[in-house]
Scaffold this active site. Structure first.
Site, short mmCIF file in Angstrom:
data_model
loop_
_atom_site.label_atom_id
_atom_site.label_comp_id
_atom_site.label_asym_id
_atom_site.label_seq_id
_atom_site.Cartn_x
_atom_site.Cartn_y
_atom_site.Cartn_z
CG ASP A 337 -1.77 1.20 1.36
OD1 ASP A 337 -2.42 1.55 0.36
OD2 ASP A 337 -1.81 1.81 2.44
CG ASP A 628 -1.92 2.25 6.64
OD1 ASP A 628 -2.57 2.01 5.61
OD2 ASP A 628 -1.49 3.39 6.92
CG ASP A 632 -4.39 -1.70 2.97
OD1 ASP A 632 -4.48 -1.62 1.74
OD2 ASP A 632 -3.99 -0.76 3.68
#
Length: 901
Positions: A337, A628, A632
């Site tokens: 990410d 985070d 996700d």
């Protein structure tokens, strides 16, 4: 009933009000609420059907290697009782099995925390319109059609179609991955194909209001919300078996088939060819089976992995599931990410334009000038007593920029107090404040969108002078703005003017005109300083980094170039960036074929992230996913190893992860990969040691049967397995990493414990062990060794020498497996103090069987003379000499290079 298929963002606010049969002035009545609560259920996430601890415990015994261990336990008990020795080894094996089961139940319970954390994210209260008045209620009581009031600081309690907005900004990073709060517009009507991040007329459950006010109609509750959708994905996503688990299962099955075949063959040969009694050969066959089963391997693997977790914890990588330690070492692709992982998730001023020149944010600046004040004064961020800046991320970045240049913000605001303002409005994209001066006049400061400010400015400030803005000035500002935008910087403009009196009506028409343009500020959520070096180190280790983000394609591409995920010198980088909309246009099969062409994915949803990971897995890549946010969590669970962020990460993402980074540092992932590779190499060493030792025992027993010899008693085999196997194998798990561990390619899913030259090493080393042991037995029983013993006594002596020789061979051999091909003497052979200690302790326990009176009778062994001890020790040590010769031949002939690619 469900509103799951109700697409609210494609409809106008009035259509939503009509279709949900609600009233924007009075809300729902209590009677309507009760009916809808019955119809749609509470606004909560569905709880998974939980299994009892007993069910979870029983499930742990379905693993194939555990079944093998249980069979080994039964065999060991049978042998023990037949020989009158008791079930000692059987009890040890059962303890190992029970320990593994307890650990498995604990890990499974921890994994359930992800969905529980999602459930806990719901807002405790909501300000809702009921029966004509606003009341505070528990968010669980919301139903579709409820009218909810939102303001800065609120957590959105359900999915809402906004029907009224006033400068509304919503922070959705945890859900969409977008790094800055997004502006919302009630009047917008969005196309059905739009991703979550582009649905600007919706407010989603569990996101945060950072600015403005709004009124929204509840469209989806509970599991029908976007967060609920993620919870459903978490429930349905099956966690992949790790390479280690697959290897153990495959190895267990293979060994079982071989053991059964060899035991049956040995029984047939002994009974039908050599004339041994069926009972005697049954005992021999069972002894052979026990010798062949590496019953300590799962326990030893667990211990080595546990040691790895301790090392990783000291380096800020907190491992939640033991197999994750080793899985990291075989990682081929890190899907990361962007926001909060590769970047700081903190808007920062990077470049500024004033006095007709572009400057870096670090360049010296007059903190009392009009330029800096045009961004710091029209700003609602607050600085607390500790110096922390709180507020909208864009505005806090501007204040932090001013503070970094030693601006006395509080002092200047006391000198020029704010007396009036026009708040930010998403329509005009400006914010203005009026400040009183010492001479009774007023300073007007305006910040906002460059295109809006340029239109409203008639003058420009250059070198402390105010001059008329020319067409050339406008073109230059527009060009600078465009260039900053191409670098994915978020650009704001500043302006001011001085007025003699405040207009009677403070509006955009009366105030925001005839402005003096001061400059531009370019901001970005910057990359982490250590991330670039870590990505390069990963690249050298054969690991590819792929960025997956909910942010815009241009922003993602710019960050990827700065991090070298994309080549900064490649003019065709756009071709390597795929958006969520493009992902929707291709099938999973197409994605699997093309996934290697893309290094950056932008504007993606949680479903897209899972698809990308599956596409890499379809190409046999071991995939690590870092993230985070709530968005996700499904991909973290789908990945071979999910890595959550310990500081900025949500409890949902951490709960779905196999490993959590305590420092949120991408560099720690690469450190963990290195540790993972070391752990796998050490488990390989333990496997090589155990299987070569067990193979030596099997060949010894089978060959002895062919010759009609009884070379080892069952108790001898059990003692060797117990004493000389476990301690050295555990000690090998504490070996230091080899210097080139991060220069090899990642192991693939086709590679196993037996790859990289381990299988041929096990084969020739096992044969060597057997040949040396058989030679010592022959030399003592039938060869030219001088002894006065005859008959049964000489046979017992020969058995004793074979027993001690085989045990000592394995202890000496533990040093051989410190490296598959490198010479034992290429580095300090005694640099592993634990292996040295294991050698001494195991050696004492082995030799004590012969040397300690009472115990020697229990094991039916004969005392040895000094000469016989010399023969035994010399024969056992010869394994080191011969293996060194074989390794030298392998290195010089290029055989080793074939396995070290």
């Amino acid at each position: 009933m469900s509103t799951k298929d109700f697409v609210a963002y494609t409809k106008s606010g009035q259509e939503i009000i009509s279709e949900l049969d609600t009233n924007i002035q009075r809300g729902l009545s209590q009677k309507e609420v009760e009916a809808r609560l019955e119809q749609y259920g509470e606004n909560t996430l569905k709880e998974e059907e939980t299994r009892s601890l007993l069910q979870k415990f029983i499930d742990q015994f379905k693993d194939f290697m555990i079944i093998v261990l249980l069979v080994a336990s039964v065999i060991s008990a049978f042998v023990g009782y037949m020989e009158g020795e008791g079930p000692t080894d059987s009890i040890i094996i059962l303890i190992v099995v029970l320990l593994n089961a307890v650990l498995g139940v604990f890990q499974e319970a921890k994994a359930e925390d992800a969905i529980n954390a999602l459930r806990d994210m719901s807002s405790p209260e909501a300000n809702v319109l009921r029966d004509g008045g606003y009341v505070k209620i528990k968010s669980t009581e919301l139903v579709p059609g409820d009218v909810v009031s939102l303001e800065a600081g609120d957590i959105v309690p359900a999915d809402l179609r906004l029907v009224e907005t006033n400068s509304l900004k919503v922070e959705e990073a945890a859900l969409t991955g977008e790094s800055v709060p997004v502006e919302k517009y009630a009047e917008a009507v969005i196309e059905k194909e739009a991703g979550i991040g582009d649905r600007s007329n919706m407010a989603f459950s569990s996101t945060n209001i950072t600015y403005g006010r709004a009124l929204g109609v509840v469209t989806h509750t509970g599991m029908d919300t976007e967060v609920g959708h993620i919870a459903a994905m978490l429930s349905s996503t099956e966690k992949q078996l790790t390479p280690l688990q697959k290897d153990q299962e495959k190895l267990g099955k293979t060994l079982t088939y071989l053991i059964i075949a060899i035991a049956i063959l040995t029984f047939i040969v002994g009974v039908f060819l050599k004339g041994f009694s069926p009972i005697q050969m049954l005992l021999v066959s069972i002894s052979l089976a026990v010798a062949a089963i590496p019953e300590g391997l799962p326990a030893i693997s667990t211990i080595i992995l546990s040691l790895g977790t301790q090392t990783m914890a000291a380096r800020n990588a907190l491992v939640r599931t033991l197999p994750a330690v080793e899985t990291l070492g075989s990682t081929k692709v890190i899907c990361s990410d962007k926001t909060g992982t590769l970047t700081l998730n903190q808007m920062t001023v990077e470049k500024v334009y004033y006095d007709g020149q572009l400057h870096y944010a670090q360049d010296p600046l007059d903190s009392s000038g009009k330029f800096i004040r045009s961004f710091a004064f029209p700003n609602d961020s607050k600085v607390d007593a500790q110096g922390n800046v709180n507020g909208d991320p864009t505005e806090t970045a501007l204040i932090q920029y001013a503070l970094d240049h030693d601006m006395d913000l509080k002092g200047q605001l006391r000198q020029f107090p704010r007396v009036e303002e026009i708040p930010f409005d998403s329509g005009r994209k400006l914010m203005s404040t009026i400040h009183e001066t010492d001479d009774g006049r007023y300073l007007v400061f305006v910040k906002g969108a460059p295109d809006q400010l340029i239109k409203r400015s008639t003058s420009i400030q250059k070198d402390q002078e105010v001059i008329e803005m020319t067409a050339a000035d406008r073109e230059e500002i527009i060009e600078v703005n465009a260039n900053l935008g191409r670098q994915a910087l978020r650009v704001l403009a500043g302006a001011y003017k001085i007025i003699d009196e405040i207009p009677t009506e403070v509006t955009t028409e009366t105030l925001e005109k005839d402005l003096i343009f001061t400059g531009l500020v370019g901001m970005i959520d910057p990359e982490r300083t250590e991330a670039k070096a870590s990505i390069e180190k990963a690249r050298l280790a054969g690991i590819r980094t792929v960025m997956i983000t909910g942010d815009h394609a241009m922003t993602a591409q710019a960050i990827a170039e700065r991090l070298t995920i994309l080549d900064p010198n490649d003019s065709d980088n756009e071709r390597h960036v795929m958006t969520g909309a493009q992902l929707d246009e291709i099938t999973d099969d197409q994605l699997a074929k093309e996934v290697g062409n893309y290094s950056v994915y932008a504007r993606v949803s949680p479903e897209h992230k899972v698809r990308i990971i599956r596409a890499w897995q379809a190409n046999d890549a071991v995939v690590s996913m870092t993230g985070d946010g709530v968005n996700d969590a499904p991909s973290l669970k789908q990945a071979d190893i999910g890595v959550g962020m310990g500081i900025t990460g949500t409890e949902v993402s951490k709960g779905a992860s196999d490993m959590v980074l305590a420092d949120d540092n991408f560099q720690t992932i690469v450190v963990a990969v290195e540790e993972g590779r070391k752990v796998f190499a050490n488990i390989q060493k333990a496997v090589q040691f155990l299987l070569s030792a067990n193979l030596g025992e099997v060949i010894t027993l089978f060959t002895a049967t062919l010759f009609g010899w009884v070379i080892l008693e069952p108790i001898h085999i059990l003692w060797i397995n117990l004493v000389t196997d476990v301690f050295p194998a555990i000690a090998l798990g504490m070996e230091k990493a080899e210097s080139d561990v991060m220069l090899h390619r990642p192991r693939t899913k086709k590679d196993s414990f037996l790859s990289f030259g381990v299988a041929p090493s096990i084969l020739y080393q096992g044969i060597l062990e057997a040949l040396i042991t058989l030679f010592v037995y022959w030399y003592a029983a039938e060869g030219p060794m001088q002894t006065t013993l005859v008959g049964e006594e000489r046979h017992v002596l020969a058995e004793t020498m074979a027993f001690i020789t085989l045990g000592l061979i394995q202890l000496f051999h533990s040093y051989n497996v410190k490296s598959v091909f490198a010479s034992l003497f290429s580095r300090n052979p005694f640099d592993n103090k634990w292996l040295n200690l294991a050698f001494l302790v195991s050696g004492a326990m082995l030799l004590g069987v012969v040397l300690i009176p009472g115990i020697s009778q229990f094991f039916d062994v004969h005392a040895l003379t000094t000469g016989q001890w010399g023969i035994v020790v010399a024969a056992a040590f010869s394994i080191v000499v011969v293996v060194e010769i074989v390794k030298f031949i392998m290195r010089t002939t290029g055989f080793a290079d074939k396995y070290n690619q």
